[in-house]
Design a protein around this motif. Structure first.
Motif, mmCIF file in Angstrom:
data_model
loop_
_atom_site.group_PDB
_atom_site.id
_atom_site.type_symbol
_atom_site.label_atom_id
_atom_site.label_comp_id
_atom_site.label_asym_id
_atom_site.label_seq_id
_atom_site.Cartn_x
_atom_site.Cartn_y
_atom_site.Cartn_z
ATOM 1 N N ALA A 273 -3.036 -4.895 13.151
ATOM 2 C CA ALA A 273 -2.908 -3.658 12.371
ATOM 3 C C ALA A 273 -2.151 -2.595 13.154
ATOM 4 O O ALA A 273 -1.278 -1.899 12.611
ATOM 5 C CB ALA A 273 -4.297 -3.149 11.970
ATOM 6 N N THR A 277 1.746 -1.218 12.124
ATOM 7 C CA THR A 277 1.814 0.216 11.805
ATOM 8 C C THR A 277 2.735 0.942 12.765
ATOM 9 O O THR A 277 3.595 1.736 12.349
ATOM 10 C CB THR A 277 0.409 0.830 11.850
ATOM 11 O OG1 THR A 277 -0.454 0.127 10.941
ATOM 12 C CG2 THR A 277 0.458 2.298 11.459
ATOM 13 N N ASN A 280 6.466 0.041 12.120
ATOM 14 C CA ASN A 280 7.027 0.689 10.934
ATOM 15 C C ASN A 280 7.242 2.182 11.150
ATOM 16 O O ASN A 280 8.274 2.740 10.773
ATOM 17 C CB ASN A 280 6.099 0.461 9.738
ATOM 18 C CG ASN A 280 6.263 -0.915 9.138
ATOM 19 O OD1 ASN A 280 7.357 -1.477 9.136
ATOM 20 N ND2 ASN A 280 5.191 -1.472 8.629
ATOM 21 N N SER A 299 7.066 -4.764 13.940
ATOM 22 C CA SER A 299 6.219 -4.787 12.738
ATOM 23 C C SER A 299 6.011 -6.206 12.238
ATOM 24 O O SER A 299 4.908 -6.574 11.807
ATOM 25 C CB SER A 299 6.841 -3.917 11.638
ATOM 26 O OG SER A 299 8.044 -4.473 11.159
ATOM 27 N N VAL A 401 -4.112 -3.334 4.915
ATOM 28 C CA VAL A 401 -3.237 -2.662 5.887
ATOM 29 C C VAL A 401 -1.847 -3.290 5.880
ATOM 30 O O VAL A 401 -0.824 -2.587 5.911
ATOM 31 C CB VAL A 401 -3.859 -2.725 7.296
ATOM 32 C CG1 VAL A 401 -2.871 -2.215 8.345
ATOM 33 C CG2 VAL A 401 -5.145 -1.916 7.354
ATOM 34 N N ASN A 405 1.685 -1.409 4.842
ATOM 35 C CA ASN A 405 2.820 -1.401 5.763
ATOM 36 C C ASN A 405 4.048 -2.054 5.149
ATOM 37 O O ASN A 405 5.180 -1.633 5.402
ATOM 38 C CB ASN A 405 2.437 -2.111 7.063
ATOM 39 C CG ASN A 405 1.776 -1.190 8.065
ATOM 40 O OD1 ASN A 405 2.429 -0.431 8.769
ATOM 41 N ND2 ASN A 405 0.453 -1.244 8.117
#
Length: 458
Positions: A273, A277, A280, A299, A401, A405
């Motif tokens: 995660a 995140t 990105n 990512s 998540v 994303n």
């Protein structure tokens, strides 16, 4: 114990090609060192053919340290195919370079280490493979001997050396509490080991493998090396070593650890995660296409960690990772090939590329939409499998998540895609070899996506 070297024929093909290439390079004049590229490509092609034949045979263990199973088969085929494409990208820029033959040999040695990394069933072999995959890559990063390349190579080396030492400490700790380094022995030994010691060893081991994967917390080298290294090298280090790293992570989580040992699912899920995140968020404001692709690979590493986290919790994890990593390799190399062909790093310089060079522009669009997971590209199927693995492993929050994303990533990919459709600012003369690689990668992504989609719905 099976000790037949023929079972490692794909690896031997690469090793022999690297040795022959190095020896030939010693005696060839500078203007004929291109022959080393032919030797290396022939070795990779032979290894690819043998790997395809081996994939039809039953699973086995070689020298008590190498698994020859579906994970190894996919790793071999993907690494060999991706390295062939990288050689095609590198052939033009390094032609007649004083160290042209060394460039090809270093690529092959790093690819060999990656293949061994994905097949290893012993922690000591994992460490050796990690070093073999890393050391040639450090030299390749600084191959241009300019300021940016030297800085990139230094950062790459220092981070790799530090996290490699941490990884070795983790192997030592796991050996102590698990009473062995072979995965079968570890699985039995760690079941009765103190949980705190096992968890510490797992975290330390992850440090090195996550560095190779370009994931948090070992991702800091990715943007600098991608921007500072020669473009073909950047394509290689952000693609090929990841294949072996994720294969090793999946194998360790599913075959060396007892279910839930070391808090594996939760730990890797949190890292996944954080990685997707951070990658990105960092990509949003990039105007340099190579740095944008660098954070894109970070990512993508987060998405690839999702099935790794589900190792041992669902049978879908292995299928999801193996297909996704192959789809990612094709897509990433296609995007980098387009950058090499265009010869431009500024995002604004790609304005009108689709009109000036339709095939190259269309290939770039396919690859960028592939990163998002747009059908019918291969990454789309990989993401579907990834979401399925997370849901089947009862980690719905991680799937959520990843979905958020994925939607967020559309923004920075569109920043690159939209200008391609505008009127060109000037003439574009793409390099033919790199343009052909980009087109081939885009077509392969579509073929893999359509073929896998048909297979899943059948």
């Amino acid at each position: 114990m099976n000790e037949n070297p023929a079972d490692l024929a794909p690896e031997l093909c690469v090793l022999i090609a690297a040795v022959l290439g190095l020896v030939n390079g010693l005696f060839l004049p500078r203007t004929r060192q291109w022959r080393v590229a032919v030797v290396c490509a022939a070795g990779l092609a032979a290894g690819l053919a043998v790997a395809a034949v081996d994939a039809t045979r039953p699973d086995l263990v070689v020298f008590d340290a190498f698994f020859v199973d579906p994970i190894t088969h996919v790793t071999r085929i993907t690494v060999l195919g991706a390295t062939l494409l990288v050689l095609a990208l590198a052939a033009g820029p390094v032609r007649d370079h004083p160290r042209e033959s060394e460039h090809y040999v270093l690529i092959l040695l790093s690819a060999l280490g990656t293949m061994v990394l994905g097949a290893s069933s012993d922690l000591l072999v994992v460490v050796a493979a990690y070093l073999l995959a890393s050391l040639p890559a450090y030299a390749l990063a600084g191959f241009g001997k300019d300021a940016h390349g030297t800085e990139a190579a230094l950062k790459y080396y220092l981070m790799g050396a530090f996290l490699g030492v941490v990884m070795l400490a983790g192997v030592t700790l796991l050996y102590g509490v698990g009473r062995g380094t072979a995965y079968g022995t570890l699985r039995a030994g760690l079941a009765a080991a103190p949980s705190a010691a096992a968890s510490t060893g797992v975290v330390a081991l992850l440090a090195g493998l996550l560095f190779k994967a370009g994931a948090v917390p070992g991702q800091f080298w990715v943007p600098d090396v991608t921007e500072g290294a020669p473009p073909a090298v950047a394509a290689f280090v952000t693609t090929v070593p990841k294949i072996g790293a994720f294969a090793a992570l999946l194998r360790f989580g599913s075959e060396a650890l007892p279910p839930g040992a070391g808090g594996w699912p939760a730990l890797v899920a949190v890292i996944a995660a954080a990685t997707m995140t951070l990658g990105n968020l960092a990509a949003f404001g990039q105007d340099n296409v190579r740095r944008l692709l660098a954070y894109s690979t970070v990512s993508q590493a987060g998405y690839l960690l999702v099935p790794v986290a589900m190792a041992g919790r669902t049978d879908l994890a292995r299928t999801a990772l193996l297909f996704y990593v192959a789809a990612y390799a094709v897509t990433n190399l296609g995007a980098f090939a387009a950058v090499v062909a265009a010869g431009r790093d500024d995002l604004a310089a790609y304005t009108g590329l689709l009109r000036a060079s339709p095939l190259l522009g269309l290939s770039l669009v396919v690859c960028l939409l592939g990163f998002v997971g747009t059908p019918p590209t291969a990454v789309f199927v990989g993401k579907v499998l990834m979401f399925g693995a997370a849901l089947d492993g009862r980690y719905a929050w991680l799937a959520a998540v990843a979905a958020i994303n994925t939607v967020a990533s559309v923004f920075y990919y569109l920043r690159w895609i939209v200008p391609l459709f505008r009127r060109p600012d000037g003439a574009v003369r793409p390099a033919r070899g790199a343009s052909a690689v980009a087109v081939a990668a885009a077509l392969l992504s579509l073929v893999l996506g359509v073929g896998a989609g048909v297979a899943l719905t059948a």
